[in-house]
Design a protein around this motif. Sequence first.
Motif, short mmCIF file in Angstrom:
data_model
loop_
_atom_site.label_atom_id
_atom_site.label_comp_id
_atom_site.label_asym_id
_atom_site.label_seq_id
_atom_site.Cartn_x
_atom_site.Cartn_y
_atom_site.Cartn_z
N LEU B 34 48.07 47.43 80.06
CA LEU B 34 47.17 47.90 80.73
C LEU B 34 46.60 48.84 79.40
O LEU B 34 45.90 49.43 79.71
CB LEU B 34 47.72 48.70 82.22
CG LEU B 34 47.79 48.16 83.10
CD1 LEU B 34 49.13 49.00 84.37
CD2 LEU B 34 46.34 47.62 84.32
N LYS B 38 42.74 48.20 79.65
CA LYS B 38 42.15 50.15 80.45
C LYS B 38 41.87 50.88 79.24
O LYS B 38 40.87 51.96 79.66
CB LYS B 38 42.99 50.39 81.99
CG LYS B 38 43.27 51.07 81.95
CD LYS B 38 41.62 51.77 82.43
CE LYS B 38 41.47 53.89 83.23
NZ LYS B 38 40.08 54.38 82.75
N PHE B 39 43.02 51.35 78.47
CA PHE B 39 43.19 52.82 78.10
C PHE B 39 41.72 52.20 76.60
O PHE B 39 40.73 53.03 76.21
CB PHE B 39 44.34 53.45 77.58
CG PHE B 39 44.72 53.88 79.03
CD1 PHE B 39 45.47 53.37 80.01
CD2 PHE B 39 43.57 55.03 80.00
CE1 PHE B 39 45.83 53.74 81.42
CE2 PHE B 39 43.98 55.33 80.52
CZ PHE B 39 44.56 54.63 81.60
N GLN B 128 67.78 50.50 86.05
CA GLN B 128 67.58 50.02 87.17
C GLN B 128 65.84 49.25 86.12
O GLN B 128 65.34 49.57 85.39
CB GLN B 128 67.10 50.48 88.19
CG GLN B 128 67.67 50.98 88.87
CD GLN B 128 67.61 52.84 90.10
OE1 GLN B 128 66.81 53.19 89.67
NE2 GLN B 128 68.59 52.60 91.00
#
Lengths: 240, 128
Positions: B34, B38-39, B128
């Motif tokens: 991304l 996207k950036f 996690q």
Amino acid sequence: MGLELYLDLLSQPSRAVYIFAKKNGIPFELRSVELLKGQQHSDAFAQVNPLKKVPALKDGDFTLAESVAILLYLSRKYEVPDHWYPQDLQARARVDEYLAWQHTALRSSCTRAMWQKMMFPVFLGEQVPPETLASTLAELDRCLQLLEDKFLKDQDFVAGPHISVADLVAITELMHPVSAGCQVFKSRPKLAAWRQRVEAEVGKDLFQEAHAAVMKVEDLPPADPAIKEKLKPSVQCLLQ
Amino acid sequence: MWQKQMMFPVFLGEQVPPETLASTLAELDRCLQLLEDKFLKDQDFVAGPHISVADLVAITELMHPVSAGCQVFKSRPKLAAWRQRVEAEVGKDLFQEAHAAVMKVEDLPPADPAIKEKLKPSVQCLLQ
């Protein structure tokens, strides 16, 4: 084509942007993106926001993602009253500080609390282990305490004496677990008083209008299997 | 960074299940994609033609898994080129000075039991 806002009022940051735009009389076309139908994954929407999330903004050819960026863009472009995002150096820094903290703190725990308590069992028909929910609610509680102690303190609003975009972002987050039946305000009179003030400033009608959809989430029929398949992958991370 | 080879296993002496690490690295990979698509896109810097605070925030983040041995730039020539530009703008010396401590994290001796007790509660969520 003027300003378009791509929103789903089931999403907390969508509500913050909606309330801000409406309260400030900013003219816009509402483009509805129904998250529970998976519309955020469409190719058409990816042209507006390749991150596939709401809210998203389209202003002529200019597209913008991320609610905080959108709120700040709107406040600058439409020259809204100063208190929303004050010019004063330190007052503005306080708003920035809240906006930065909330992403990985309050936002994260409010989203998971709402999904684990409501959306997974009721909408997706998926059981959430009690210890997971308990851990999430404890995390939410911790964030609420920080909100009260570090940000609100003895002030009328989250970043100072006047309502700002920080309050809109905060209140729309807190309404998320509220919609799932979490008694966020019951045992926290300071937060309850702050909520009253924010609702009064925003206007009761606009506040209720923005929250109508999420407050009815418990009445949603269970998702059909096709929708479940579509949505499950992207919400698995909310099971932690 | 905490899960791989580094802070949990080396510093805290706590084993991280392989599937947890695998899932985290997959998530990192998704974010890197991304960042590129996207950036960064075809721009020189993350938010446009010039370096901004966004590039500082991004590069310091990416150096974190790099310090743990994740080959973030190896398979991503676009990101590697961007990193070179950012380092050049910042200045090599300053960049290295800022990252000296984290690049030596693999040489940290294991934490003593008192420190482990103190740190463990607040870093559990990173498992996690």
